[in-house]
Design a protein around this motif. Structure first.
Motif, PDB file in Angstrom:
ATOM      1  N   PRO A 224      20.377  -0.176   3.387  1.00  0.00           N
ATOM      2  CA  PRO A 224      20.316   0.098   1.907  1.00  0.00           C
ATOM      3  C   PRO A 224      20.266  -1.389   1.295  1.00  0.00           C
ATOM      4  N   GLU A 225      20.873  -2.185   1.839  1.00  0.00           N
ATOM      5  CA  GLU A 225      21.118  -3.583   1.210  1.00  0.00           C
ATOM      6  C   GLU A 225      19.740  -4.014   0.689  1.00  0.00           C
ATOM      7  N   THR A 226      18.725  -3.940   1.906  1.00  0.00           N
ATOM      8  CA  THR A 226      17.704  -4.684   2.123  1.00  0.00           C
ATOM      9  C   THR A 226      16.543  -4.057   1.125  1.00  0.00           C
ATOM     10  N   MET A 227      16.845  -3.084   0.396  1.00  0.00           N
ATOM     11  CA  MET A 227      15.974  -2.767  -0.893  1.00  0.00           C
ATOM     12  C   MET A 227      15.702  -3.815  -1.828  1.00  0.00           C
ATOM     13  N   LEU A 228      16.684  -4.745  -1.954  1.00  0.00           N
ATOM     14  CA  LEU A 228      16.673  -5.725  -2.892  1.00  0.00           C
ATOM     15  C   LEU A 228      15.487  -6.677  -2.785  1.00  0.00           C
ATOM     16  N   ALA A 229      14.735  -6.361  -1.380  1.00  0.00           N
ATOM     17  CA  ALA A 229      13.706  -7.506  -1.070  1.00  0.00           C
ATOM     18  C   ALA A 229      12.545  -6.499  -0.665  1.00  0.00           C
ATOM     19  N   ASP A 230      12.413  -5.264  -1.043  1.00  0.00           N
ATOM     20  CA  ASP A 230      11.411  -4.324  -0.530  1.00  0.00           C
ATOM     21  C   ASP A 230       9.942  -4.679  -1.246  1.00  0.00           C
ATOM     22  N   MET A 231       9.074  -4.558  -0.569  1.00  0.00           N
ATOM     23  CA  MET A 231       7.717  -5.056  -0.912  1.00  0.00           C
ATOM     24  C   MET A 231       6.571  -3.950  -0.938  1.00  0.00           C
ATOM     25  N   ALA A 232       7.096  -2.891  -0.184  1.00  0.00           N
ATOM     26  CA  ALA A 232       6.027  -1.913  -0.203  1.00  0.00           C
ATOM     27  C   ALA A 232       6.648  -0.695   0.395  1.00  0.00           C
ATOM     28  N   VAL A 233       5.965   0.478   0.373  1.00  0.00           N
ATOM     29  CA  VAL A 233       6.213   1.665   0.841  1.00  0.00           C
ATOM     30  C   VAL A 233       5.230   2.459   1.666  1.00  0.00           C
ATOM     31  N   ALA A 234       5.372   2.582   2.996  1.00  0.00           N
ATOM     32  CA  ALA A 234       4.271   2.820   3.868  1.00  0.00           C
ATOM     33  C   ALA A 234       4.287   4.562   3.887  1.00  0.00           C
ATOM     34  N   GLY A 256      13.690  -3.400 -10.295  1.00  0.00           N
ATOM     35  CA  GLY A 256      12.485  -3.086 -11.169  1.00  0.00           C
ATOM     36  C   GLY A 256      11.192  -3.770 -10.696  1.00  0.00           C
ATOM     37  N   ARG A 257      11.248  -4.176  -9.378  1.00  0.00           N
ATOM     38  CA  ARG A 257      10.029  -4.710  -8.600  1.00  0.00           C
ATOM     39  C   ARG A 257       8.942  -3.612  -8.579  1.00  0.00           C
ATOM     40  N   ARG A 258       7.712  -3.842  -9.001  1.00  0.00           N
ATOM     41  CA  ARG A 258       6.808  -2.908  -8.653  1.00  0.00           C
ATOM     42  C   ARG A 258       5.842  -3.211  -7.448  1.00  0.00           C
ATOM     43  N   PHE A 259       5.717  -2.181  -6.533  1.00  0.00           N
ATOM     44  CA  PHE A 259       4.928  -2.520  -5.314  1.00  0.00           C
ATOM     45  C   PHE A 259       4.184  -1.329  -5.026  1.00  0.00           C
ATOM     46  N   ARG A 260       3.128  -1.604  -3.974  1.00  0.00           N
ATOM     47  CA  ARG A 260       2.218  -0.571  -3.507  1.00  0.00           C
ATOM     48  C   ARG A 260       2.613   0.550  -2.496  1.00  0.00           C
ATOM     49  N   ILE A 261       2.110   1.628  -2.465  1.00  0.00           N
ATOM     50  CA  ILE A 261       2.356   2.506  -1.394  1.00  0.00           C
ATOM     51  C   ILE A 261       1.077   2.256  -0.530  1.00  0.00           C
ATOM     52  N   VAL A 262       1.338   1.968   0.747  1.00  0.00           N
ATOM     53  CA  VAL A 262       0.142   1.635   1.568  1.00  0.00           C
ATOM     54  C   VAL A 262       0.206   2.430   2.798  1.00  0.00           C
ATOM     55  N   ALA A 263      -0.737   2.478   3.294  1.00  0.00           N
ATOM     56  CA  ALA A 263      -1.205   3.536   4.358  1.00  0.00           C
ATOM     57  C   ALA A 263      -1.092   2.639   5.771  1.00  0.00           C
ATOM     58  N   ASP A 264      -0.289   3.166   6.753  1.00  0.00           N
ATOM     59  CA  ASP A 264       0.179   2.272   7.911  1.00  0.00           C
ATOM     60  C   ASP A 264       0.464   3.354   8.865  1.00  0.00           C
ATOM     61  N   GLU A 265       0.112   3.152  10.113  1.00  0.00           N
ATOM     62  CA  GLU A 265       0.441   3.975  11.175  1.00  0.00           C
ATOM     63  C   GLU A 265       1.856   3.702  11.798  1.00  0.00           C
ATOM     64  N   HIS A 266       2.651   2.749  11.192  1.00  0.00           N
ATOM     65  CA  HIS A 266       3.714   2.586  11.438  1.00  0.00           C
ATOM     66  C   HIS A 266       4.720   3.939  10.843  1.00  0.00           C
ATOM     67  N   ALA A 267       4.274   4.226   9.635  1.00  0.00           N
ATOM     68  CA  ALA A 267       5.038   5.421   9.285  1.00  0.00           C
ATOM     69  C   ALA A 267       4.976   6.741   9.949  1.00  0.00           C
ATOM     70  N   ASP A 268       5.756   7.532  10.430  1.00  0.00           N
ATOM     71  CA  ASP A 268       5.733   8.515  11.291  1.00  0.00           C
ATOM     72  C   ASP A 268       5.790   9.898  10.392  1.00  0.00           C
ATOM     73  N   LYS A 291       1.911  -8.076   7.103  1.00  0.00           N
ATOM     74  CA  LYS A 291       1.009  -8.728   7.485  1.00  0.00           C
ATOM     75  C   LYS A 291      -0.218  -7.709   7.226  1.00  0.00           C
ATOM     76  N   ARG A 292      -0.286  -6.605   7.737  1.00  0.00           N
ATOM     77  CA  ARG A 292      -1.193  -5.689   7.548  1.00  0.00           C
ATOM     78  C   ARG A 292      -1.875  -5.298   6.361  1.00  0.00           C
ATOM     79  N   ALA A 293      -1.041  -5.229   5.397  1.00  0.00           N
ATOM     80  CA  ALA A 293      -0.830  -4.967   3.952  1.00  0.00           C
ATOM     81  C   ALA A 293      -1.619  -6.058   3.264  1.00  0.00           C
ATOM     82  N   GLY A 294      -1.357  -7.248   3.930  1.00  0.00           N
ATOM     83  CA  GLY A 294      -2.237  -8.541   3.135  1.00  0.00           C
ATOM     84  C   GLY A 294      -1.383  -9.429   2.621  1.00  0.00           C
ATOM     85  N   PHE A 295       0.238  -9.153   2.828  1.00  0.00           N
ATOM     86  CA  PHE A 295       1.155 -10.301   2.468  1.00  0.00           C
ATOM     87  C   PHE A 295       1.255 -11.571   3.467  1.00  0.00           C
TER      88      PHE A 295
END
Length: 1006
Positions: A224-234, A256-268, A291-295
């Protein structure tokens, strides 16, 4: 007699090893002979001999001694690895004990202290390898940090860089927060750790809702600590639950960071909610999703410093209360993990894990308990943090292709062949090799940096100098080669300065180039006004060092004089100076070859590499890649991979289990020869070896058996042979033993050629113990003590020659006792002209005498059968008996006449008659169709013996029946411990065999 009554390994081992080494016996000095070369896996300078080293080096020594005796110019390259992390840890630990730390010293002073430690305390293992009997070329001992190896490392790095095969990149690495350095995947060990699985609500931004009306997406994480650097939800592209919100934004509750919901086959979709939080700067899978999301890697957020304490991300959105916290709870103080969970719970975004108590009441927990496979650094001992940093990488995928083809084409033979599949799988899926390490001890990376210059108009980059990044510690300053820095890769500082001078003068005009300590130093002198960029440009050297395995990958050719002994193919003997250019240029190895007559030309490629399978990718594969890249040939023709030595119960040895075996202790107790023979006899083409002290003791007994046999020979006038070829022999027993030597030698050579160490050891063991000691020496006693002088002289000559052959064939396995016997057996005839270690491998020049073999084999079977009958019938071994032959022909009569002395003396048959046997009880033996009747009158009480055998047979049958019944019971077989079932089966087999033997004995009595 020259041989002591008792065999004492300790008395001879140190003496002979010192003699071999001091007299230069390990040096390859047969210039006109065919070369044979092995390089040893260089042990760590911090290391001591463990049982795996004992196996690995024993196998190598067997081969090198065998090839040396076959007349080859045998070279076994020896050396040590500087062991970057391990050595720095040892020295820093000693400093800490004195109340000092590394940063109390300059880099140069610290490195000097490491060298002092190396000279005083490092390399204890070399003395231990000597105790094992390893015949290495100590006169040319190498060290991965010596001058020659350093020159090779610098050249390889520069050449690979100039060929585009080494590059700087920002990627995730395995970061060890304890050691504050990157480590490789191969230095990470996975442990099962009890942890938790937390579920959180991630609210959808801008009033967006899911089709079911829910205004959040549920995510679950073990970190859970890594949510401080989250950049997307897949979410998975085909997951219907989230189709309407793909591309929409989440507003992370804490940052308060805003980030996109991305489509990726990594999500099961089948796992949890099907939605995954993505932290590309701190998770290897998330990095690829990012990287696949464009970062771009430079855009990915890093929330930890080098010690895994929370630091501010570039967007500045981590609340101040988290800054400086460790990632986990430590010393009773909550870390970032605990605070994140607490704040998410307070904000109403924690989804509790609900269970039922024993009373049926609902209980809420913050997390679902889970056992999590967690990566730990094998040396630092703490949890590895995937960390986004700038590091140096080798394009391993490109280098791997020729190494793959080398195995496919047969240029490299892997033994056993079953390892090829593993090799191909790893090599075909190989990842970039991170070769930079944040240490002070090691080969410093030959790269210098300076401000990037663009054009005369822009002068220098408008962003330089840039103090926006953290420069608070040594790692940050070493790791700050950003896009605004230019790199100059060179083997020397002088060349780097020249490259920099050309670079800047071409772009912004002539400037004085000065070298400063690091990037931070450059900024300070510029900002303070001490340095005017219009007149002077600072450059600084990369403070990282290279991965230890980078230098050891060059071992097969760098230890032989590369690049010192490289010359242009067209100009023999003239070295070529590397070209200087401000641009990348082809590697300076192009068009070069080994100087004729040099060790490099003579001993590369090596003939064989022997290593444990556990370093196939650490070392072996990397040598294959680098050897082909720089020598245009494979580094070795064959690669033999042996197994691991395990504890007696088959478990892996570890200090925590207390089952580690000290090979030096075994040598103290049983001798080096016994340990070596155990290793060889148990090594069966890659299978793991179970340690067994009793087997080692058994091979000590084998050495004692040979010692006593030699004393018998010495006492009976049998000394060293004066001929390489087999002496002339007329007597069947002598022709037989010469034939046995010929067959044994052929089997031994084939086994060693096939790298079947177990078969080789067992071949010489059984010939020595069974054929020579137990039979030949017994069969020739009547000849040695008889009145036929010619027969005695022939037998002494043959026996001395056979003992010589045994000593020579056994030498690669048991070098110490054989060298002692080689000289002792020749003491009364003036001694040997040369040591056994350089003696010629046997050349009997004798064909197998089938008639003699048939006759003596018959004799041995007959005597063995008589002895077995006595045992079965409870007759004392020394009891003299007579035999009466039925169905024998004239040729059998001739055999019996020739072997009458042996049948009497060894077989205890005082007469063998072709007359009918007297009436009464007898025992009957059938050999090759003839029946030998042994009258029992006077030898035993037949009725009493029948009663004894019958009673014993009844007991055996009863026990066998009981065991069979137990094993037929499914409840026992399925529910009992496996070892109990296995023991019952073994006991049943023993009882059935015993019953069969007793029945045969009763049948003999009629």
């Amino acid at each position: 007699m020259t041989l002591d009554k008792n065999f004492d390994p300790a008395a001879i081992e140190a003496r002979w090893y010192a003699h071999w080494e001091q007299s230069g016996q390990f040096r390859p000095e047969r210039g006109d002979a065919e070369p044979f070369t092995i390089v040893n896996p260089p042990p760590n300078v911090t290391g001591s001999l463990h049982i795996g080293h004992a196996l690995d080096n024993t196998l190598q020594d067997i081969i090198i001694r065998h090839e040396r005796m076959k007349g080859k110019d045998a070279l076994w390259v020896v050396g040590m690895d500087h062991a970057g992390i391990a050595t720095q840890m040892v020295v820093e630990r000693q400093m800490n004990e004195r109340g000092e730390k590394r940063t109390d010293y300059s880099r140069e002073d610290f490195v000097e202290k490491v060298w002092e430690w190396k000279e005083e305390s490092g390399g204890a293992i070399t003395g231990q390898l000597r105790r094992l009997g390893c015949s290495m070329d100590w006169s040319n001992e190498r060290f991965t940090m010596d001058e020659g190896m350093n020159a090779a490392v610098l050249k390889v790095f520069v050449d690979l860089y100039n060929d585009g095969l080494i590059y700087r990149d920002k990627r995730l690495v395995n970061w060890d927060p304890a050691l504050k350095t990157a480590i490789s995947d191969l230095e990470v060990e996975t442990r099962d750790v009890k942890g938790g699985f937390w579920h959180f609500k991630y609210p959808l931004a801008d009033g967006v809702k899911l089709d079911n009306g829910q205004d959040y997406i549920e995510v679950a994480t073990t970190r859970p600590e890594t949510m401080l650097a989250d950049m997307a939800v897949a979410v998975h592209p085909s997951d219907e639950r989230y189709q309407s919100v793909i591309g929409k934004e989440i507003e992370q509750p804490i940052t308060g960071r805003r980030f996109r919901i991305v489509a990726d086959e990594h999500a099961d979709p089948e796992l949890g909610s099907g939605a995954v939080k993505i932290t590309p700067g701190h998770d290897f899978n998330d990095f690829e999703v990012g990287k696949r999301a464009g970062f771009a890697a430079a855009e990915m957020l890093n929330m930890f410093d080098a010690e895994a304490n929370v630091c501010q991300t570039e967007d500045g959105l981590i609340p101040d209360e988290y800054i400086g916290l460790h990632r986990f709870k430590r010393d009773g103080v909550d870390g970032a993990r605990e605070l994140v969970v607490q704040r998410m719970k307070e904000l109403g975004f924690l989804i509790p894990h609900v269970t039922k108590s024993k009373d049926g009441e609902t209980v809420e927990h913050d997390a679902e308990p889970r056992t999590i496979a967690t990566p730990f650094g094998d040396r630092g001992g703490v949890v590895i943090e995937p960390w986004l940093t700038d590091q140096w990488y080798v394009d391993a995928k490109t280098l791997a292709q020729p190494a793959i083809e080398a195995v496919k084409s047969g240029a490299i033979e892997i033994v056993p062949k079953t390892w090829e599949k593993t090799y191909f799988n790893w090599m075909e899926n190989i990842q970039p090799w991170c070769v930079s390490r944040q240490l002070w001890w090691g080969h410093r990376i030959p790269a210098w940096y300076g401000p990037k210059a663009f054009s005369p108009e822009e002068k220098l980059s408008p962003h330089w100098p840039d103090l926006s990044f953290d420069v608070s510690d040594d790692f940050a300053t070493a790791n700050s080669t950003l896009l605004n820095d230019e790199v100059f890769v060179s083997e020397s500082e002088e060349d780097a300065l020249a490259q920099a001078s050309i670079y800047y003068s071409d772009r912004i005009g002539s400037r004085e180039i000065v070298v400063v300590e690091n990037r931070l130093s450059a900024m300070k002198v510029i900002l303070s006004g001490e340095l005017d960029l219009k007149k002077t440009i600072p450059i600084w050297r990369d403070s990282d060092v290279l991965d230890t395995w980078f230098s050891s990958a060059l071992w097969p050719f760098a230890t032989l004089g590369w690049p010192r002994d490289l010359v242009e193919e067209s100009v023999s003997g003239e070295p070529v100076e590397p070209r200087l250019s401000n641009e990348k240029h082809p590697s300076t190895s192009s068009g070069l070859t080994a100087k004729p007559g040099s060790d490099l030309a003579r001993h590369y490629p090596n003939d064989l590499l022997i290593s444990g399978f556990d370093i196939l990718f650490f070392w072996d594969a990397r040598m294959a890649m680098q050897g082909i890249q720089f020598m245009k040939e494979v580094p070795w023709k064959r690669l033999y991979l042996h197994g691991l030595v395990r504890a007696e119960d088959g478990s892996k040895m570890s200090k925590s289990k207390g089952n580690v075996v000290d090979p030096l202790g075994l040598i103290d107790e049983y001798g080096a020869d016994a340990l070596r023979f155990f290793m060889a006899a148990m090594e069966s083409q890659g299978r793991d070896i179970k340690m067994d002290d009793k087997r080692v003791e058994g091979y000590r007994n084998f050495a004692t058996k040979l010692w006593n046999a030699s004393r018998f020979c010495e006492a009976n006038g049998i000394g060293a042979s004066k001929t390489l070829h087999a002496p002339d022999a007329a007597l069947p027993v002598n022709r037989w033993i010469i034939s046995e030597v010929t067959e044994t030698l052929a089997s031994l050579d084939k086994a060693l050629g096939d790298l079947r160490f177990d078969a080789a050891a067992n071949t010489i063991y059984h010939f020595t113990w069974d054929r020579f000691c137990d039979w030949y020496l017994e069969l020739i006693k009547p000849l040695l003590q008889g009145e036929d002088k010619a027969a005695a002289d022939e037998t002494r000559a043959v026996a001395g020659w056979v003992l010589d052959q045994i000593i020579v064939m056994l030498h690669p396995f048991m070098p110490f006792i054989t060298e002692e016997l080689w000289h002792s057996m020749a003491a009364e005839t003036g001694g040997r002209e040369y040591d056994l270690i350089v003696a010629k491998w046997p050349e009997p020049k004798a064909a197998v005498d089938k008639d003699a073999k048939a006759e003596v084999d018959w004799l041995i079977r007959l005597i063995s059968a008589v002895r077995a009958a006595k045992v079965e019938l409870n007759i004392a071994p020394g009891t003299k008996m007579t035999a009466h032959v039925r169905d024998g022909d004239d040729s059998l009569k001739d055999r019996i006449a020739r072997q009458s002395a042996a049948l009497d003396r060894v077989g205890r048959l005082e007469s063998v008659s072709f007359d009918p046997a007297p009436e009464g009880a007898n025992a009957q033996i059938v050999i090759d169709g003839a029946t030998y009747v042994l009258p029992l009158a006077g030898a035993i009480d037949v009725d009493a013996e029948k009663a004894r055998l019958g009673k014993a047979l009844e007991a055996s049958q009863k026990e066998a029946k009981s065991l069979s019944g137990r094993l037929s019971n499914p409840n026992f077989v399925e529910k009992a411990k496996p070892e109990a079932v296995e023991k019952a089966r073994a006991d049943l087999a023993d009882k059935e065999a015993e019953a069969e033997r007793l029945q045969a004995a009763l049948a003999r009595l009629g």
